[in-house]
Structures are given as C-alpha cells and as structure tokens.
Design a protein around this motif. Structure first.
Motif, mmCIF file in Angstrom:
data_model
loop_
_atom_site.group_PDB
_atom_site.id
_atom_site.type_symbol
_atom_site.label_atom_id
_atom_site.label_comp_id
_atom_site.label_asym_id
_atom_site.label_seq_id
_atom_site.Cartn_x
_atom_site.Cartn_y
_atom_site.Cartn_z
ATOM 1 N N ARG A 135 5.821 13.094 -0.203
ATOM 2 C CA ARG A 135 6.699 11.998 0.230
ATOM 3 C C ARG A 135 6.124 10.678 -0.260
ATOM 4 N N TYR A 170 0.868 -1.160 0.000
ATOM 5 C CA TYR A 170 0.000 0.000 0.000
ATOM 6 C C TYR A 170 0.910 1.217 0.000
ATOM 7 N N ALA A 171 1.308 1.642 -1.188
ATOM 8 C CA ALA A 171 2.243 2.754 -1.314
ATOM 9 C C ALA A 171 1.529 3.921 -1.981
ATOM 10 N N PHE A 172 1.811 5.121 -1.539
ATOM 11 C CA PHE A 172 1.208 6.307 -2.155
ATOM 12 C C PHE A 172 2.070 7.524 -1.864
ATOM 13 N N LEU A 231 2.288 1.773 3.853
ATOM 14 C CA LEU A 231 1.896 1.064 5.065
ATOM 15 C C LEU A 231 2.892 -0.077 5.257
ATOM 16 N N VAL A 274 5.356 7.159 0.530
ATOM 17 C CA VAL A 274 5.171 6.463 1.802
ATOM 18 C C VAL A 274 4.480 5.124 1.564
ATOM 19 N N ASP A 280 2.171 11.183 -0.220
ATOM 20 C CA ASP A 280 1.345 11.938 0.728
ATOM 21 C C ASP A 280 1.259 13.400 0.307
#
Lengths: 415, 415
Positions: free
Chosen positions: B71, B63-65, B75, B73, B67
């Motif tokens: 950045r 679960y990458a995104f 989970l 980021v 922000d």
C-alpha cells in the motif's frame, strides 16, 4: 474523501476518545503522585536503534522505510531505545534516579496477523539509576494503583511477580547447566499455555534428563513464600519488594509466581505482569529490571491502551458521557443576538461549556438541538424579557423555567 | 544506545513537555468551553488521501512509502483529509453542526529546508454543517480565547480577517476577468512581504493593464469598515462575523485586512490569521471556510505548537516549573521502612505527589535529594519519634521542623 483507515489503524471518534482520554488522564494522575515526569520522543527514529537492540529480524515486524535523505528509518515499535538514547545524551546532567514516564503510540507491522491492530498507545514508566528492590516495588505499586484508579480491585487484577535471578539460581541448584537455561526459561514461560508433553519434548531435545526436566516443572510450580524459601539468599530482593508492597497496603494484589519469565531477552532481575483474573492469559501490563541495557541500573513497565480499554468496558468501568454542556443559548430574534453572544462569552469566561444555535431558527427547534447536545439548561434571550433586563432559564431535565436578570447571568449565576 | 533524533524531529525532555502539556491543556480547555469534542485519526494514512486533495506534487513533501502490504502510505501532513474521511463514513448519524477538534502530530519532509522542523503538533478546530457567519465568528472567537487563555492580549496578538468572496467581488467590480483572479490573489497575498516592483511585474505578465493593477493594490490596502463599505452586499457575512466578535467583547483583537488570502486553494469564504504583533509576518494560526471540500459547508483553523511555544517563551508566558513534589519521605533506619512506605502510599492516595529515597542513605543525603527534587517538605520517620507515634515534618523552604502524629499524617494532615 471516501475510504477507510489503513488496516490495523484506529479512528477515534469523540465517543472513543472519551475512553482514551480517561485512560491517559488516570495514567498521568498516578504517575504524578509517584513523582514521575513525562517525556516524549519522535514516532519516527533511525532503524538502527531497533536492530542494535533486537537484531535484524525485527525489521520484518516494523514499519521501516528509506526516507528522502536516504536514511533507514522506522516508526517506533517500542519506547525503550528512545528512552535509552535520550538518557545517554544527558546522562551527566540528569539527577538520578531518573523517574520518567511517557505515553507513546507504537507501531508494528505483523504480516501474518490480519485483523489485529498495528498501532497502540502504551504507558511506559521507568526508573533509571537505582539497583535496589524498593525501586522495583515502586514501579509495581504504581501499576497496581493505576488499576485502582480505574476502580479495579484485587478480585479484578493480580500482579504476578518473579525474579529471573531466582529462577536461574533454582535451576542451577537442581543441576541444570548454563547452556540448558534458555530452554528451561522458555518452558517455564509457556508452562500455563502449552501441553505438558510438548514442553517435555522441548526439554528432552535440549538434552535434559528426567531429573532436570522434573526440576523445571517443580520450579514453575513454586508459588508465594515457598518460592522464596527454596531459593534462599538470591531471593532476598524479591522478598523485600513484596514486603514493601505489603507495607503499602497492596498485598492483596500480589502473588509470587515463577512462571513469569517475560519473553524479552534483556530482563535481568525482578519481572512482573498484571493479569486480568477472569481471563488469566490476558496480560494488562508487564515489565521488569533490565540492568544490562544502559550503563545504569534500570527498570520499567509498559501498559497498553487496547487490552486495558476492553477490560474497562467489560467491567463497566469506562466513562459513559462526554463533558456535558453547561448551557445552550437561544436568541429569539436577530436583535437578541448581541446580548446572547455577550452572555455566551461571559459564561465561557467562567469556565462553563456553552453552545448556541449558529443560525436563526425557531425556539422550539433550538430547544431540540439543545437537548440533542445534552445541555443541562437552555437560556432564552427574547425581546420582551430583554426589555426588562431578563432572560429565561429553562432546566432541560425538569422542564421548569425561571426569569433571571441578565446581569446576574453575566456575573456568576451558574457558578 | 548513542545517536540523535532524526533531523527535524524533537525530543521532549520533561522540561520541554511541561510547555507542550501547558499548550495542549489550554487548547483542550477552551475547546471544551466552546462545546467542541475531541477526535483523532491514524498518523499513517493512505497516500491517495493527500494526492486527491493536493495533487501528485504533494508527494515530494511527504514521508511517503510503500508498506509491506504494497500500500502507498504517508505520515499525515495535515488533518483535514482524515477529518473528511471520518465525517463521510458517518455523515448520516452525526448531529449537525459537527463541532470537533483534534491535536494531531503532523509530518512534512521538505528537502530544501535543512534545520527546519519536519514534525509539529497542531490544534485543528472545525465546524461542519453550518453555512452562516456565526459559525465563522465562533471559530475565530475560540482562536482568540486560546490566546487569552495563555495570558496574551490585543497588544500581543491580532486577528486579521478577510473574505475571499469580498476580494473576488471587488476585483471583478474593478474590471478584472476571472482568469486574472489567481494572479491578483497571489499578489494581494504577498503585498506585505514582496517589493512592489516585483508584484507589478507579476500583474503585467498576467496581462493586467495599469488600471487593473492599481485596483489590485487599492484592494490590498483596504482596512476595516471601508473594506466592508466598498464591497457592498457581498461583505455582509464578513460584517456579521465581525459584529458577533464585538458582541463577545473581542473587538480589540480584530481587524479586517484584505491582504489575508491564505495560500491553500480550497478556501471559499471568510479567512483569518492570528498574528504576533511584534513580528507581523509571524502567523500563529490560520483558517477559514472551505465549503467545497465536503458535501457539507465546513470551516476550520489550525494552530501549531512551534511558533506558539516560541511566542509564549518570549513573552514570559510559558510555565516555569513542573508539578512540584508535595513531600519527600525519609526512613532513618531499616525498621522505619514499613511505616514510611505505608505513609507514602496513604499520601499518594490523597492525591499528594510523593517520592522517597529508594535506597538506604543518611538523613542529610536524603534531605539533599529532597531539595534537588523540589519537594515542599520532608517527612522523616525515625525510631525515637516512631516509638511515640510521631514523625518529623520539615519545611524545606523555611527549614523549620515540627513533630506530627503519624495518625494525623495518614489522615489528611496535608490536605
């Protein structure tokens, strides 16, 4: 693997987690005494759950993104929508009133507030399916007993209680119109934090005359029994809730204070906040009744770990040390290792926290490690004593030693 | 507020959380007996932490995104990078060996595996700063004692131990080259799950001759002392670790099994997995030594809550009921309410879990609610008995009643 945690996120080293676990344990213990059951939901939810309740502007304050399945999702900023979803899914089967609590980690991305935390843990306690004021009293009592569980008394914290129905009734009674109520609520909410002339301007802009403006300030100033008296019948639930808290012996913590409004639009009845008395603007917990959100009457409160943790540290009410080591075991030579390991395991079986040197080293060096670990005592297994079935037990506080039969050590000597 | 949790995410209703809390409590209890301290880190971390360790392909499973502060980021999919980061930040100040554990929730987005969970909780126990095999034994013993803490014995679970240095030494000794080792490891890893002809083809494709291929299968088949004997000096740490487990009385749980390789590339020494005996392909926990990842020797294992929870349910080792209600209080009339509330609070002060009817209802109806809540007893405060300073205590299992002085109930009658 260098680097830091993301801004606004906390690392919990063991000394930090001691405080967090102390907070969680106290929350759980009081909740259990009050007959609340723990639940939890996912930290990631559909974004729609939050925009439905709070409008699209909320997205600005969320960790929201599109996942690989093209779903709009968000890290949960609050627990109530999850609670509502879970209750709705089983509303027929669940026995009412539902008494649930949870300790979720919540997330907010607030761009403008650099240096502020973007996550915290929050106790949520809710009662669903009960409209009467004893339910309000029950929740407020639990919040006060949590404070008492931390060793805080009525000179540390105060529970300020209000009722939006009472404020509304008083305002309408003094001639305000329905359309003026939102501004009046906002002014009452800010009456302790914002200069009077600013508030007066807010009221004038909203079309209130001198008489109505004075009414707003009068009502914000009502305290205790006079607030109940002024409001008449509409204040009965508030009065009953306060009476119940007095019957429980918690009256010293409680004051009626009509400046408590609670920002969130969805509260419909009694609202309350727990305050740190020494810093009156610092709220420790807050909540109230939100009968409109579900198809059932509902009420709840939230209490975060950050302000609470700071308060406990300031008052010296935070736990100092970790669970201490019951014994540190030392094998003098390689041949002593099997006996030492057997003993280590036997002591752990009896619930004693045990460590031992993981590599061979001199006894002096191992005793140093034992002290560094905060062990209460060292147990030294050496060839001479072992030949006689004995081991040396050294009290690391008094530096006294005794030879004890290994058989006794294996069978409850330290119990 | 309709809708469901996102696919792959769990709601924990109170009956689910009972099992989860039982698992967490057992993990914490054994970790404390072994002298491990709890830590935690943020569920959201810089994406770079994971790509640095596992390569850019890992992003597909996260679960990458990005922000709102631009950045990248994610989970957290595992805890080790967070652990490494936290240790690195304080490496000088922290006493070695570091003995830490954590219970993070971890997240993986695996597109192809519909219906599978995308989050789980995982116990992580690690020792950092100790190269000797007693440290390996310590961790393995803790994993076994956790099983024993759940009431599982050597007929339920087995600890299979191997050592990558041993497998490597044996393969090189049978004439394989360094470049053939990765394929050989992969074949050994799969030797119990994949048909032999498929494995043979893998070896042939990698350029292994008949002799080397046979060597791979021979080594995969080595068990117990013969594995140690075949490997010679390189097997000493493995032998010492197994011996230590035997000294602790855990020998029945342990078998040397060179098919245990562990997929992750970073393991460097002893590796182990805990297996459910009835379903030999189902691993409950796994870990090993990863000396290359930090600047210090390090080892650890992970144990998830999902497979473990299923196992406990299958063996009837899951807890049945919630913490039961000690008493349900009933006020017969409105005048009895203050006494009932006083009594409720006094009992809660003594640690007894108490509920009462939050709205006025007939005694019969309230007794029904008391039974539905699983209360052990009801305490009925009515006008007649109250006039004599008494209340009725009704045992809800035997349906017997007794009149008890309220003063006694307030002062420890149920203790």
């Amino acid at each position: 693997m260098q680097g830091k945690a993301l801004p606004g996120f906390r690392d919990f080293y063991p000394e930090d987690l001691i405080l967090r676990n102390h907070i969680f344990a106290t929350w759980r213990s009081v909740a259990a005494r009050y007959g609340f059951e723990e639940y939890d939901g996912p930290p990631l939810e559909s974004l729609e759950m939050y925009t439905q309740k709070s409008g699209d502007e909320i997205v600005q304050q969320l960790y929201a993104f599109r996942d690989k399945g093209d779903r709009d999702v968000a890290l949960r900023p609050e627990m109530t929508p999850t609670l509502a979803r879970m209750v709705a899914a089983r509303v027929q089967a669940l026995k009412k009133p539902i008494r649930w609590f949870s300790i979720p980690q919540l997330f907010r991305y607030e761009r403008q507030q650099r240096g502020r935390l973007r996550e915290h843990f929050q106790l949520n306690m809710d009662i669903i399916g009960e409209a009467g004021p004893l339910a309000d009293a029950e929740l407020m009592a639990a919040s006060v007993d949590i404070m008492r569980g931390f060793g805080l008394g009525p000179k540390d914290v105060q529970l300020r209680i209000s009722d939006r129905r009472v404020i509304r009734g008083l305002l309408l009674g003094r001639g305000l119109t329905e359309s003026q109520l939102p501004t009046a609520f906002a002014v009452i909410d800010r009456s302790e934090r914002v200069p009077t002339n600013v508030l007066e301007e807010m009221l004038t802009s909203a079309g209130l005359g001198k008489g109505e403006s004075r009414a707003v300030f009068d009502i914000a100033g009502l305290r205790g029994p006079e607030a109940l008296k002024a409001a008449g019948e509409v204040a009965e639930p508030l009065g009953q809730a306060v009476q119940a808290l007095q019957s429980m012996g918690l009256g010293d913590f409680v004051s009626i204070d009509l400046t408590i409004v609670r920002g969130l639009a969805y509260y419909t009845g009694i609202v309350f906040e727990l305050f740190d008395i020494q810093k009156t603007l610092r709220a420790i917990a807050g909540g109230g009744r939100y009968d409109g959100l579900l198809d059932l009457p509902a009420l709840g409160f939230g209490m975060g770990d950050v302000v609470l943790g700071e308060l406990l540290k300031e008052r010296g009410a935070a736990p100092k040390a970790s669970t201490e080591l019951g014994a540190f075991l030392i094998a003098v030579g390689g041949d002593d290792l099997p006996t030492m390991l057997q003993l280590a395991h036997a002591l752990r079986e009896r619930g004693i926290s045990v460590e031992y040197g993981l590599r061979h080293a001199g006894v002096r060096k191992q005793l140093e490690l034992a002290s560094a670990r905060g062990a209460a005592r060292a147990v030294i297994v050496g060839p001479e004593e072992r030949a006689q079935g004995l081991a040396v037990v050294r009290d690391l506080r008094t530096s006294t030693e005794a030879k004890v039969p290994i058989r006794q050590l294996l069978n409850g000597y330290f119990d």
